[in-house]
Design a protein around this motif. Structure first.
Motif, PDB file in Angstrom:
ATOM      1  N   LEU A  89       7.129 -15.598  -1.428  1.00  0.00           N
ATOM      2  CA  LEU A  89       7.147 -14.451  -0.533  1.00  0.00           C
ATOM      3  C   LEU A  89       5.728 -13.978  -0.231  1.00  0.00           C
ATOM      4  O   LEU A  89       5.410 -13.625   0.910  1.00  0.00           O
ATOM      5  CB  LEU A  89       7.974 -13.324  -1.152  1.00  0.00           C
ATOM      6  N   LEU A  90       4.849 -14.012  -1.239  1.00  0.00           N
ATOM      7  CA  LEU A  90       3.464 -13.613  -1.003  1.00  0.00           C
ATOM      8  C   LEU A  90       2.798 -14.539   0.003  1.00  0.00           C
ATOM      9  O   LEU A  90       2.124 -14.089   0.933  1.00  0.00           O
ATOM     10  CB  LEU A  90       2.683 -13.624  -2.313  1.00  0.00           C
ATOM     11  N   GLU A  91       2.975 -15.828  -0.159  1.00  0.00           N
ATOM     12  CA  GLU A  91       2.351 -16.791   0.746  1.00  0.00           C
ATOM     13  C   GLU A  91       2.837 -16.584   2.174  1.00  0.00           C
ATOM     14  O   GLU A  91       2.087 -16.742   3.136  1.00  0.00           O
ATOM     15  CB  GLU A  91       2.645 -18.218   0.278  1.00  0.00           C
ATOM     16  N   ARG A  92       4.090 -16.201   2.314  1.00  0.00           N
ATOM     17  CA  ARG A  92       4.657 -15.949   3.639  1.00  0.00           C
ATOM     18  C   ARG A  92       4.097 -14.661   4.241  1.00  0.00           C
ATOM     19  O   ARG A  92       3.690 -14.623   5.402  1.00  0.00           O
ATOM     20  CB  ARG A  92       6.181 -15.844   3.513  1.00  0.00           C
ATOM     21  N   SER A  93       4.037 -13.597   3.460  1.00  0.00           N
ATOM     22  CA  SER A  93       3.688 -12.284   4.007  1.00  0.00           C
ATOM     23  C   SER A  93       2.196 -12.096   4.221  1.00  0.00           C
ATOM     24  O   SER A  93       1.793 -11.235   4.994  1.00  0.00           O
ATOM     25  CB  SER A  93       4.218 -11.175   3.091  1.00  0.00           C
ATOM     26  N   LYS A  94       1.353 -12.884   3.555  1.00  0.00           N
ATOM     27  CA  LYS A  94      -0.085 -12.680   3.688  1.00  0.00           C
ATOM     28  C   LYS A  94      -0.677 -13.417   4.884  1.00  0.00           C
ATOM     29  O   LYS A  94      -1.859 -13.258   5.175  1.00  0.00           O
ATOM     30  CB  LYS A  94      -0.810 -13.082   2.403  1.00  0.00           C
ATOM     31  N   HIS A  95       0.121 -14.221   5.579  1.00  0.00           N
ATOM     32  CA  HIS A  95      -0.345 -14.946   6.764  1.00  0.00           C
ATOM     33  C   HIS A  95       0.475 -14.463   7.952  1.00  0.00           C
ATOM     34  O   HIS A  95       1.707 -14.605   7.974  1.00  0.00           O
ATOM     35  CB  HIS A  95      -0.178 -16.449   6.566  1.00  0.00           C
ATOM     36  N   GLU A 115       0.024  -5.387  -6.710  1.00  0.00           N
ATOM     37  CA  GLU A 115      -0.517  -4.132  -6.202  1.00  0.00           C
ATOM     38  C   GLU A 115      -1.020  -4.292  -4.776  1.00  0.00           C
ATOM     39  O   GLU A 115      -1.066  -3.348  -4.014  1.00  0.00           O
ATOM     40  CB  GLU A 115      -1.644  -3.659  -7.110  1.00  0.00           C
ATOM     41  N   PHE A 116      -1.415  -5.496  -4.412  1.00  0.00           N
ATOM     42  CA  PHE A 116      -1.833  -5.779  -3.038  1.00  0.00           C
ATOM     43  C   PHE A 116      -1.622  -7.259  -2.753  1.00  0.00           C
ATOM     44  O   PHE A 116      -1.452  -8.079  -3.675  1.00  0.00           O
ATOM     45  CB  PHE A 116      -3.282  -5.358  -2.795  1.00  0.00           C
ATOM     46  N   GLU A 117      -1.563  -7.606  -1.457  1.00  0.00           N
ATOM     47  CA  GLU A 117      -1.148  -8.959  -1.086  1.00  0.00           C
ATOM     48  C   GLU A 117      -2.276  -9.968  -1.009  1.00  0.00           C
ATOM     49  O   GLU A 117      -2.020 -11.158  -0.796  1.00  0.00           O
ATOM     50  CB  GLU A 117      -0.378  -8.954   0.242  1.00  0.00           C
ATOM     51  N   ASN A 118      -3.531  -9.535  -1.194  1.00  0.00           N
ATOM     52  CA  ASN A 118      -4.641 -10.475  -1.112  1.00  0.00           C
ATOM     53  C   ASN A 118      -4.973 -11.121  -2.447  1.00  0.00           C
ATOM     54  O   ASN A 118      -6.062 -11.654  -2.640  1.00  0.00           O
ATOM     55  CB  ASN A 118      -5.871  -9.784  -0.515  1.00  0.00           C
ATOM     56  N   VAL A 119      -4.034 -11.088  -3.368  1.00  0.00           N
ATOM     57  CA  VAL A 119      -4.151 -11.838  -4.614  1.00  0.00           C
ATOM     58  C   VAL A 119      -4.076 -13.332  -4.285  1.00  0.00           C
ATOM     59  O   VAL A 119      -3.237 -13.743  -3.480  1.00  0.00           O
ATOM     60  CB  VAL A 119      -3.012 -11.448  -5.579  1.00  0.00           C
ATOM     61  N   PRO A 120      -4.927 -14.167  -4.872  1.00  0.00           N
ATOM     62  CA  PRO A 120      -4.824 -15.609  -4.617  1.00  0.00           C
ATOM     63  C   PRO A 120      -3.453 -16.157  -5.035  1.00  0.00           C
ATOM     64  O   PRO A 120      -2.955 -15.821  -6.120  1.00  0.00           O
ATOM     65  CB  PRO A 120      -5.936 -16.204  -5.486  1.00  0.00           C
ATOM     66  N   VAL A 121      -2.874 -16.987  -4.183  1.00  0.00           N
ATOM     67  CA  VAL A 121      -1.561 -17.561  -4.526  1.00  0.00           C
ATOM     68  C   VAL A 121      -1.669 -18.434  -5.764  1.00  0.00           C
ATOM     69  O   VAL A 121      -0.677 -18.654  -6.463  1.00  0.00           O
ATOM     70  CB  VAL A 121      -0.977 -18.353  -3.341  1.00  0.00           C
ATOM     71  N   GLU A 122      -2.891 -18.910  -6.072  1.00  0.00           N
ATOM     72  CA  GLU A 122      -3.081 -19.714  -7.279  1.00  0.00           C
ATOM     73  C   GLU A 122      -2.761 -18.924  -8.535  1.00  0.00           C
ATOM     74  O   GLU A 122      -2.286 -19.483  -9.537  1.00  0.00           O
ATOM     75  CB  GLU A 122      -4.527 -20.232  -7.351  1.00  0.00           C
ATOM     76  N   GLY A 175      -0.599 -10.992  28.831  1.00  0.00           N
ATOM     77  CA  GLY A 175      -1.815 -10.590  29.512  1.00  0.00           C
ATOM     78  C   GLY A 175      -2.635  -9.513  28.823  1.00  0.00           C
ATOM     79  O   GLY A 175      -3.730  -9.168  29.281  1.00  0.00           O
ATOM     80  N   ARG A 176      -2.150  -9.005  27.728  1.00  0.00           N
ATOM     81  CA  ARG A 176      -2.839  -7.950  26.981  1.00  0.00           C
ATOM     82  C   ARG A 176      -2.383  -8.028  25.540  1.00  0.00           C
ATOM     83  O   ARG A 176      -1.187  -8.235  25.273  1.00  0.00           O
ATOM     84  CB  ARG A 176      -2.485  -6.592  27.586  1.00  0.00           C
ATOM     85  N   GLY A 177      -3.314  -7.906  24.601  1.00  0.00           N
ATOM     86  CA  GLY A 177      -2.879  -8.049  23.224  1.00  0.00           C
ATOM     87  C   GLY A 177      -3.891  -7.605  22.206  1.00  0.00           C
ATOM     88  O   GLY A 177      -4.894  -6.949  22.515  1.00  0.00           O
ATOM     89  N   VAL A 178      -3.611  -7.963  20.958  1.00  0.00           N
ATOM     90  CA  VAL A 178      -4.488  -7.659  19.828  1.00  0.00           C
ATOM     91  C   VAL A 178      -4.716  -8.957  19.069  1.00  0.00           C
ATOM     92  O   VAL A 178      -3.751  -9.624  18.663  1.00  0.00           O
ATOM     93  CB  VAL A 178      -3.871  -6.608  18.885  1.00  0.00           C
ATOM     94  N   LEU A 179      -5.978  -9.320  18.898  1.00  0.00           N
ATOM     95  CA  LEU A 179      -6.331 -10.496  18.116  1.00  0.00           C
ATOM     96  C   LEU A 179      -6.572 -10.049  16.681  1.00  0.00           C
ATOM     97  O   LEU A 179      -7.383  -9.158  16.429  1.00  0.00           O
ATOM     98  CB  LEU A 179      -7.577 -11.174  18.686  1.00  0.00           C
ATOM     99  N   LYS A 180      -5.867 -10.678  15.741  1.00  0.00           N
ATOM    100  CA  LYS A 180      -5.977 -10.296  14.335  1.00  0.00           C
ATOM    101  C   LYS A 180      -6.244 -11.526  13.495  1.00  0.00           C
ATOM    102  O   LYS A 180      -5.684 -12.603  13.750  1.00  0.00           O
ATOM    103  CB  LYS A 180      -4.670  -9.644  13.843  1.00  0.00           C
ATOM    104  N   THR A 181      -7.097 -11.392  12.483  1.00  0.00           N
ATOM    105  CA  THR A 181      -7.270 -12.491  11.547  1.00  0.00           C
ATOM    106  C   THR A 181      -5.919 -12.803  10.901  1.00  0.00           C
ATOM    107  O   THR A 181      -5.139 -11.901  10.601  1.00  0.00           O
ATOM    108  CB  THR A 181      -8.305 -12.153  10.458  1.00  0.00           C
ATOM    109  N   ALA A 182      -5.658 -14.088  10.711  1.00  0.00           N
ATOM    110  CA  ALA A 182      -4.357 -14.481  10.168  1.00  0.00           C
ATOM    111  C   ALA A 182      -4.155 -13.957   8.754  1.00  0.00           C
ATOM    112  O   ALA A 182      -3.034 -13.695   8.330  1.00  0.00           O
ATOM    113  CB  ALA A 182      -4.213 -16.004  10.193  1.00  0.00           C
ATOM    114  N   GLU A 183      -5.255 -13.788   8.022  1.00  0.00           N
ATOM    115  CA  GLU A 183      -5.181 -13.285   6.655  1.00  0.00           C
ATOM    116  C   GLU A 183      -6.260 -12.234   6.426  1.00  0.00           C
ATOM    117  O   GLU A 183      -7.235 -12.144   7.167  1.00  0.00           O
ATOM    118  CB  GLU A 183      -5.352 -14.424   5.640  1.00  0.00           C
ATOM    119  N   LEU A 184      -6.053 -11.414   5.405  1.00  0.00           N
ATOM    120  CA  LEU A 184      -7.051 -10.492   4.837  1.00  0.00           C
ATOM    121  C   LEU A 184      -7.307  -9.212   5.628  1.00  0.00           C
ATOM    122  O   LEU A 184      -7.962  -8.314   5.118  1.00  0.00           O
ATOM    123  CB  LEU A 184      -8.392 -11.201   4.607  1.00  0.00           C
ATOM    124  N   GLY A 185      -6.824  -9.045   6.837  1.00  0.00           N
ATOM    125  CA  GLY A 185      -7.064  -7.801   7.564  1.00  0.00           C
ATOM    126  C   GLY A 185      -6.196  -6.665   7.045  1.00  0.00           C
ATOM    127  O   GLY A 185      -5.061  -6.871   6.653  1.00  0.00           O
TER     128      GLY A 185
END
Length: 368
Positions: A94-100, A70-77, A136-146
């Motif tokens: 696929l989840l481990e790939r798409s959540k990072h 239902e959502f991608e922040n499920v623990p891979v464990e 020179g311009r961008g968006v900083l995003k957390t690698a996971e959970l955003g």
């Protein structure tokens, strides 16, 4: 003999609720693992109220015919614990790939899709020269959970980059180069284990403050063929089993960059519930159970407008929404909180002109 199956879902929010509602007419029983006692899906499916990694809860899911997300922040464990016991679609790899975000972009590029330039920021030493490397311009995003605009900040100088990284908690981040785009669009793809594919229609999306406000489907969108080709390449290269949604930036010349992916149904696809064809929710149920697929593009022009938690005195005009021809109200049963996604309205019309006129009227009934 009629179809009969049991589908497990990891997560119990509004997407699980709508997946369960789509499964019911197919005689599919749904149970979901979710720790929140007020989970929206509890009204139409059996809840296993426990942590996502709870052994007893996972054992119950393992008795299903298949499990989906239902959502991608499920623990891979959790997916690792189910591996080999029940088909999980999409699966753990696929989840481990798409959540990072960094792994996701690398895998997208390997599949032949273009993305914004990016740099992985894992320590303070990675900040030096990073902004220059992405233009020179961008968006900083957390690698996971955003999600929904959370866990990210626009940056235009090294000082802003340093400040943003500190504000985000100095956790691993991805710095993405700024993309000048003409519009944002998205498209879903479902794939069975044997390789059969089905696609949604292309939706044009408007975000406000990082949160999706509305999506519009117009038959015959000029970049739909390109979007489907990219979705096919990603689905086949990643060996997708289940459903995946791709969000794109359309550049001024019409070329598509993949912004991000979600291994599930997506907010922008909610309009498929009332557009006249198979919904994205039924498509995910079918793909997860390895049942025959159909394209899930709407048959009529349609749109979706989100309902977010409102400020005091600014509640939506519920009677006006219910009276508007072609409008379909979907509420999630969630407790009110300003800015929270509480529901959406799908709008359907026989032609694009009527849709545009009704969409203007609808948006006047929902305060932002």
């Amino acid at each position: 003999m009629t179809p009969q199956a049991t589908l497990g879902i990891l997560g119990g929010g509004q997407l699980a609720r709508m997946l369960a509602l789509a499964a019911a007419p197919l005689n599919v029983r749904v149970l979901f693992l979710e720790p929140d006692p007020q989970a929206p899906a509890r009204v139409c499916a059996e809840q296993l109220q426990a942590a996502y990694t709870d052994p007893a809860g996972l054992a119950r899911l393992a008795e299903c015919d298949a499990v989906t997300l239902e959502f991608e922040n499920v623990p891979v464990e959790a997916l690792a614990a189910l591996s080999g016991r029940v088909p999980v679609r999409p699966g753990g790899a696929l989840l481990e790939r798409s959540k990072h975000r960094a792994r996701e972009k690398e895998a997208l590029q390997a599949a032949g899709a273009q993305t914004a330039p990016f740099v992985l920021i894992e320590s303070e030493g990675d900040l030096s020269g990073a902004l220059e490397r992405v233009g020179g311009r961008g968006v900083l995003k957390t690698a996971e959970l955003g999600y929904d605009g959370k866990g990210q900040a626009r940056v235009r100088s090294d000082a802003e980059l340093q400040f943003a990284w500190n504000e985000l908690g100095q956790v691993p981040c991805v710095l993405e180069g700024w993309v000048e785009f003409a519009r944002e669009v998205s498209l879903g793809v479902a794939r069975r284990p044997g390789g059969e594919l089905a696609f949604s229609g292309l939706t044009e999306n408007l975000h406000v403050g990082g949160v999706l406000r509305r999506s519009v489907y117009r038959p015959g969108d000029p970049v739909q063929v390109q979007a489907r080709a990219l979705a096919r390449a990603v689905a086949e290269t990643w060996e997708l089993e289940g459903l995946l949604t791709l969000e794109f930036f359309e550049q001024p010349g019409g070329e598509l960059l993949v912004n991000e992916v979600a291994p599930r149904v997506h907010n922008s696809g909610h309009l498929t519930q009332n557009g006249g064809g198979v919904s994205q929710f039924e498509a995910q149920v079918r793909a997860a159970l390895d049942w025959p697929l159909h394209d899930f593009a709407p048959l009529l022009p349609c749109a979706m407008v989100n309902i977010l938690g409102w400020a005091s005195g600014q509640e939506p005009d519920w009677q006006g929404i219910l009276q508007l021809e072609g409008a379909h109200l979907h509420l999630y049963g969630k407790a009110h909180r300003p800015g929270r996604k509480l529901g959406h309205v799908n709008l359907v019309a026989q032609d694009e002109g009527t849709l545009r006129a009704r969409l203007d009227e609808l948006e006047g009934l929902i305060p932002y």
